[in-house]
Design an enzyme around this catalytic site. Structure first.
Site, PDB file in Angstrom:
ATOM      1  N   GLU A  99     -27.118  36.022  24.055  1.00  0.00           N
ATOM      2  CA  GLU A  99     -27.652  34.725  24.462  1.00  0.00           C
ATOM      3  C   GLU A  99     -29.147  34.773  24.740  1.00  0.00           C
ATOM      4  O   GLU A  99     -29.882  33.849  24.367  1.00  0.00           O
ATOM      5  CB  GLU A  99     -26.899  34.217  25.698  1.00  0.00           C
ATOM      6  N   HIS A 168     -15.627  31.978  33.296  1.00  0.00           N
ATOM      7  CA  HIS A 168     -15.656  30.969  32.243  1.00  0.00           C
ATOM      8  C   HIS A 168     -15.473  29.557  32.787  1.00  0.00           C
ATOM      9  O   HIS A 168     -15.303  28.616  32.016  1.00  0.00           O
ATOM     10  CB  HIS A 168     -14.557  31.235  31.208  1.00  0.00           C
TER      11      HIS A 168
END
Length: 376
Positions: A99, A168
């Site tokens: 990322e 998450h």
């Protein structure tokens, strides 16, 4: 990517050729959408996002998509389905699982005038790239005295899903909404998803676009106007999903649906709730919220995120600052539990706001629930 950069730096005839090609791509899309009748159609949030990406990429060759599995796999949630075949690997880029790396590349491309759409498989993973999002993207316009715009969109699922654990499931709305230079949007319906994503891509500033995994497969009615390729929603404007006179309920993303369900239950007990879909977290539509509270004289805020320093806390402060004299009851905040998201299904449910929580809070605000002393 390099192909796009070459197009950007190229001059004269190449720019005209790109513009001509883009206009050819726009026409069939527009005519196809205008073929719909005026009656409402059903569209999933997934298809709404996909169609918005498709139309914006068709209209502007500077728009491109990058992220993990967005190309060959057509997106972890199939948001980018069909885009690689249509636009090729120069504009739909599969990235490694890094990322920080691909977000930095995206910000750099935005510095050069391209319009990247960076997908995170979950916004929890955007923490790996937060330096680029905040220090490189959000602050550039301010630090350059307005000379640098960073037209980039950071998008992906945010908040609780189902059984995916704490790493998450976090809601980052309040995190990113605290940062000057960022715009933060969070759609609920298919109309929101189409109109807000188009607005985000067209905006000259960095936009954090917080979707919800559990909403991707949900269908909502959409009008012919929403299906038109020119459709776009204004950033910073909330939507009153349901009008009411007794209590104002503010919510965003999946919690809007919960608020609407709560409003139905409350209506059966004679309480008329006004439900506001925030749509935009930063900038926040304080005018719509305060106008509603001045009418209903009560406020309940709903969000999935942690209670401390949350979006609801900001809304409550705004109402206390601007409309305190109109309040007939203390403000009520409904938020997620102040713990990392549990994995077990029964504990997960306890950690996320439920419809009954909203109903109880609204009844308290309307002095319609029995006091603890009376029930003891």
């Amino acid at each position: 990517m390099l192909g796009i950069l070459r197009q950007k730096v190229g001059a004269g005839s190449s720019s005209a050729m790109i513009l001509g090609q883009s206009m050819q791509r726009i026409r069939p899309t527009t005519s196809a959408l205008r073929a719909f009748s005026s009656s409402a159609k059903e569209m999933t949030v997934r298809d709404a996002l996909n169609s918005a990406l498709d139309e914006e990429m068709s209209a502007d060759p500077k728009v491109f998509l990058m992220g993990e599995e967005v190309g060959e796999y057509q997106g972890a949630y199939k948001i980018s389905k069909g885009l690689l075949d249509k636009y090729g690997p120069d504009r739909v880029l599969d990235t490694p699982i890094t990322e920080a790396g691909f977000t930095g590349i995206g910000v750099g491309a935005a510095y050069y005038g391209l319009k990247p759409v960076v997908e995170f498989m979950t916004f929890n993973f955007s923490m790996q790239a937060i330096d680029h999002i905040i220090n490189s993207a959000a602050k550039s316009n301010y630090m350059s005295a307005g000379q640098i715009n960073v037209p980039i969109v950071f998008r992906g699922p945010n908040g609780a899903a189902a059984g995916v654990g704490a790493q998450h499931s976090q809601c980052y709305a309040a995190w990113y909404a605290a940062v000057p230079g960022l715009k933060v949007l969070s759609p609920y319906s298919s109309e929101d998803a189409r109109g807000l994503l188009k607005a985000a891509i067209r905006d000259p500033d960095p936009v954090v676009f917080l979707e919800n995994e559990l909403l991707y497969g949900e269908s909502f009615p959409v009008s012919a106007e929403v299906l038109d390729s020119s459709f776009c929603l204004p950033i910073g404007k909330a939507k009153i999903e349901k009008e009411g006179k007794d209590v104002t309920i503010t919510a965003f993303s999946k919690m809007v649906g919960y608020a609407l369900q709560a409003a139905e239950i409350l209506a059966k007990e004679g309480i008329s709730a006004e439900v506001i879909n925030l749509r935009s977290i930063r900038p926040l539509d304080r005018n719509t919220i305060n106008a509603s509270v001045r009418k209903t004289n009560r406020l309940v805020t709903v969000e999935e995120g942690f209670p401390q320093h949350g979006v609801g806390a900001e809304i409550c402060t705004s109402v206390v600052e601007d409309s305190f004299g109109y309040l007939d009851a203390p403000v009520e905040r409904i938020a997620g539990a102040d713990v990392p998201m549990p994995y077990a299904a029964n504990l997960e449910r306890l950690a996320v706001p439920q419809v009954e929580d909203i109903v109880r809070a609204a009844k308290r605000a309307c002095y319609r629930s029995a006091s603890l002393a009376a029930s003891a």
